[in-house]
Design a protein around this motif. Sequence first.
Motif, PDB file in Angstrom:
ATOM      1  N   GLN A  48      -4.638 -11.857 -21.009  1.00  0.00           N
ATOM      2  CA  GLN A  48      -5.825 -12.694 -21.194  1.00  0.00           C
ATOM      3  C   GLN A  48      -6.035 -13.615 -19.988  1.00  0.00           C
ATOM      4  N   LEU A  49      -4.942 -14.161 -19.474  1.00  0.00           N
ATOM      5  CA  LEU A  49      -5.048 -15.015 -18.286  1.00  0.00           C
ATOM      6  C   LEU A  49      -5.468 -14.182 -17.068  1.00  0.00           C
ATOM      7  N   LYS A  50      -4.928 -12.989 -16.970  1.00  0.00           N
ATOM      8  CA  LYS A  50      -5.267 -12.094 -15.862  1.00  0.00           C
ATOM      9  C   LYS A  50      -6.757 -11.767 -15.870  1.00  0.00           C
ATOM     10  N   ASP A  51      -7.288 -11.550 -17.068  1.00  0.00           N
ATOM     11  CA  ASP A  51      -8.708 -11.227 -17.207  1.00  0.00           C
ATOM     12  C   ASP A  51      -9.600 -12.395 -16.808  1.00  0.00           C
ATOM     13  N   LYS A 284      -4.484  -8.374  -8.823  1.00  0.00           N
ATOM     14  CA  LYS A 284      -4.247  -7.871 -10.176  1.00  0.00           C
ATOM     15  C   LYS A 284      -3.413  -6.594 -10.142  1.00  0.00           C
ATOM     16  N   GLY A 285      -3.653  -5.759  -9.131  1.00  0.00           N
ATOM     17  CA  GLY A 285      -2.922  -4.503  -9.034  1.00  0.00           C
ATOM     18  C   GLY A 285      -1.446  -4.694  -8.749  1.00  0.00           C
ATOM     19  N   LEU A 286      -1.099  -5.802  -8.086  1.00  0.00           N
ATOM     20  CA  LEU A 286       0.309  -6.092  -7.821  1.00  0.00           C
ATOM     21  C   LEU A 286       0.949  -6.889  -8.951  1.00  0.00           C
ATOM     22  N   MET A 287       0.127  -7.409  -9.847  1.00  0.00           N
ATOM     23  CA  MET A 287       0.635  -8.233 -10.934  1.00  0.00           C
ATOM     24  C   MET A 287       1.010  -7.353 -12.118  1.00  0.00           C
ATOM     25  N   VAL A 288       2.056  -6.567 -11.897  1.00  0.00           N
ATOM     26  CA  VAL A 288       2.551  -5.658 -12.918  1.00  0.00           C
ATOM     27  C   VAL A 288       4.048  -5.897 -13.089  1.00  0.00           C
ATOM     28  N   PRO A 289       4.583  -5.694 -14.293  1.00  0.00           N
ATOM     29  CA  PRO A 289       6.000  -5.965 -14.535  1.00  0.00           C
ATOM     30  C   PRO A 289       6.903  -5.287 -13.513  1.00  0.00           C
ATOM     31  N   GLY A 290       7.860  -6.056 -12.997  1.00  0.00           N
ATOM     32  CA  GLY A 290       8.821  -5.545 -12.047  1.00  0.00           C
ATOM     33  C   GLY A 290       8.467  -5.785 -10.598  1.00  0.00           C
ATOM     34  N   PRO A 305      -1.399 -21.467  -4.489  1.00  0.00           N
ATOM     35  CA  PRO A 305      -1.961 -21.935  -5.755  1.00  0.00           C
ATOM     36  C   PRO A 305      -3.475 -22.099  -5.680  1.00  0.00           C
ATOM     37  N   GLY A 306      -4.165 -21.491  -6.621  1.00  0.00           N
ATOM     38  CA  GLY A 306      -5.607 -21.659  -6.727  1.00  0.00           C
ATOM     39  C   GLY A 306      -6.446 -20.667  -5.952  1.00  0.00           C
ATOM     40  N   ILE A 307      -5.838 -19.837  -5.105  1.00  0.00           N
ATOM     41  CA  ILE A 307      -6.649 -18.949  -4.278  1.00  0.00           C
ATOM     42  C   ILE A 307      -7.397 -17.920  -5.123  1.00  0.00           C
ATOM     43  N   SER A 308      -6.839 -17.533  -6.278  1.00  0.00           N
ATOM     44  CA  SER A 308      -7.499 -16.514  -7.099  1.00  0.00           C
ATOM     45  C   SER A 308      -8.795 -17.026  -7.729  1.00  0.00           C
ATOM     46  N   LYS A 309      -9.029 -18.311  -7.679  1.00  0.00           N
ATOM     47  CA  LYS A 309     -10.331 -18.818  -8.128  1.00  0.00           C
ATOM     48  C   LYS A 309     -11.452 -18.298  -7.240  1.00  0.00           C
ATOM     49  N   TYR A 310     -11.084 -17.958  -6.017  1.00  0.00           N
ATOM     50  CA  TYR A 310     -12.103 -17.640  -5.021  1.00  0.00           C
ATOM     51  C   TYR A 310     -11.959 -16.249  -4.399  1.00  0.00           C
ATOM     52  N   LEU A 311     -10.756 -15.898  -3.929  1.00  0.00           N
ATOM     53  CA  LEU A 311     -10.593 -14.711  -3.100  1.00  0.00           C
ATOM     54  C   LEU A 311      -9.371 -13.897  -3.496  1.00  0.00           C
ATOM     55  N   ASP A 312      -9.507 -12.582  -3.391  1.00  0.00           N
ATOM     56  CA  ASP A 312      -8.396 -11.657  -3.609  1.00  0.00           C
ATOM     57  C   ASP A 312      -7.724 -11.378  -2.263  1.00  0.00           C
ATOM     58  N   TYR A 313      -6.559 -10.727  -2.294  1.00  0.00           N
ATOM     59  CA  TYR A 313      -5.850 -10.424  -1.048  1.00  0.00           C
ATOM     60  C   TYR A 313      -6.707  -9.624  -0.060  1.00  0.00           C
ATOM     61  N   PRO A 314      -7.344  -8.517  -0.482  1.00  0.00           N
ATOM     62  CA  PRO A 314      -8.161  -7.786   0.495  1.00  0.00           C
ATOM     63  C   PRO A 314      -9.352  -8.592   0.995  1.00  0.00           C
ATOM     64  N   ASP A 333       6.365   3.578  -1.373  1.00  0.00           N
ATOM     65  CA  ASP A 333       6.737   2.163  -1.434  1.00  0.00           C
ATOM     66  C   ASP A 333       6.546   1.645  -2.856  1.00  0.00           C
ATOM     67  N   SER A 334       7.643   1.423  -3.558  1.00  0.00           N
ATOM     68  CA  SER A 334       7.566   1.009  -4.967  1.00  0.00           C
ATOM     69  C   SER A 334       7.043  -0.405  -5.146  1.00  0.00           C
ATOM     70  N   LEU A 335       7.040  -1.200  -4.076  1.00  0.00           N
ATOM     71  CA  LEU A 335       6.561  -2.584  -4.180  1.00  0.00           C
ATOM     72  C   LEU A 335       5.041  -2.664  -4.235  1.00  0.00           C
ATOM     73  N   PHE A 336       4.368  -1.608  -3.775  1.00  0.00           N
ATOM     74  CA  PHE A 336       2.915  -1.644  -3.683  1.00  0.00           C
ATOM     75  C   PHE A 336       2.324  -0.384  -4.318  1.00  0.00           C
ATOM     76  N   PRO A 337       1.949  -0.480  -5.608  1.00  0.00           N
ATOM     77  CA  PRO A 337       1.389   0.680  -6.310  1.00  0.00           C
ATOM     78  C   PRO A 337       0.203   1.263  -5.539  1.00  0.00           C
ATOM     79  N   LEU A 338       0.186   2.575  -5.398  1.00  0.00           N
ATOM     80  CA  LEU A 338      -0.778   3.233  -4.530  1.00  0.00           C
ATOM     81  C   LEU A 338      -2.220   2.987  -4.974  1.00  0.00           C
ATOM     82  N   ASP A 339      -2.477   2.937  -6.281  1.00  0.00           N
ATOM     83  CA  ASP A 339      -3.852   2.699  -6.729  1.00  0.00           C
ATOM     84  C   ASP A 339      -4.333   1.319  -6.317  1.00  0.00           C
ATOM     85  N   SER A 340      -3.422   0.344  -6.321  1.00  0.00           N
ATOM     86  CA  SER A 340      -3.778  -1.004  -5.885  1.00  0.00           C
ATOM     87  C   SER A 340      -4.037  -1.045  -4.382  1.00  0.00           C
ATOM     88  N   VAL A 341      -3.210  -0.336  -3.627  1.00  0.00           N
ATOM     89  CA  VAL A 341      -3.390  -0.262  -2.173  1.00  0.00           C
ATOM     90  C   VAL A 341      -4.743   0.370  -1.836  1.00  0.00           C
TER      91      VAL A 341
END
Length: 391
Positions: A48-51, A284-290, A305-314, A333-341
């Motif tokens: 819910q917070l992610k949404d 959001k794509g990197l915010m997955v368990p693990g 802190p607070g950057i997601s109010k305005y801008l995403d990483y890309p 690379d398991s740290l960066f899910p391919l769909d998110s990349v």
Amino acid sequence: MKKNAITLLAVACCTCFTPLALAAADGPEYQTQAFDSADRTFPLFYQQLKDKMPFTMSWNDKIRNPQKWRKQGIAKAREVIFPYADNTPFNPLVIDEIDRGDYIAQKIVFNISAESRVLALKLVPKGDGPFPAALFLHDHGSKFDIGKEKFVETWDDDDRVASSQAWADKYFSGRYPGDELAKRGYVVLSIDALGWGDRSVEDFATDSQQALASNLFNLGSSFAGIIALEDARAAKFLAHQPKVDRSRVAAVGFSMGAFRAWQVTALSDDITAGVADCWMGTMKGLMVPGNNQLKGQSAFSMLHPGISKYLDYPDIAALSAPKPLLVFAGGQDSLFPLDSVEEAFDKMHSVWNANRAADKLTTKVWPDKSHTFTEDMQEEAFDWLDSQFKQ
């Protein structure tokens, strides 16, 4: 009357809050489980917070003026990311140097901020110049005894020489990428982020990172913000060095250093191109368990802190458009899910296209690579940089 009022209040509360885990059916209705049982770091209501993450200034195809978006985005990103402004004189001093054939390796001290005077490694090609330059930004790696030495070969310190060579063997095909670029005729600067190399402490890999981050929050700053500010300061220092062509200054980074590289390329006017290997994805794509972005140690060095109010990483990376930018990712690379990349890459290409600079952005997924910056990746990246700088 009082009893009816209490009953109405209870009904109202139940209509506006649906508990995610309730007590037994015949017991009172309240939350009895607050965390995901499989991953104790996520509250049950994290989705819910992610949404609710708004990204109100995020790039979208309805934006018709990319220059205006960039100007407003850079202003907001600098406001959120940089904890303060710093124009302290650098007052550099070379304290040691050795001859490496085509270039000179130096240990140089300078004021990276009003609070910190630091030791860096600098490589200077022989000749009159002016030369292109590259700011090398090291990874996290949960390895803190070395920082600047991860990219540039050091000397007169047997422990660090051995440690950095082992790191080079593990991630860089046994090479020092900074020295490789110096051989191509670049002035190179490699610095320690706060917490690495000469700026670290014993057992920093345990609770020290989290404690440092908490204390910096209390001091009105952030761990990631200090790193970002110092990277911008290092970029300015490098751009104003003798023999450096200020129109050809790149930021180069691997892993956390890649995050730092596209970030400083976007936020610093002194950086004119960027090379980032193994760090890109949507928030959001990197915010997955693990994922390591969610862990209370390494994550703090990259969380604003607070950057997601305005801008995403890309979005932040795309604020560098139309500057040349190269971003690599490892398909394994398991740290960066391919769909998110790939989602991040698509957004970035949209921004460069809107700036009529599609040829200035190169993104590539290396299907068989994990989290690494091997010799073939380095050569392709450095060939690309040569072509951008007409070196």
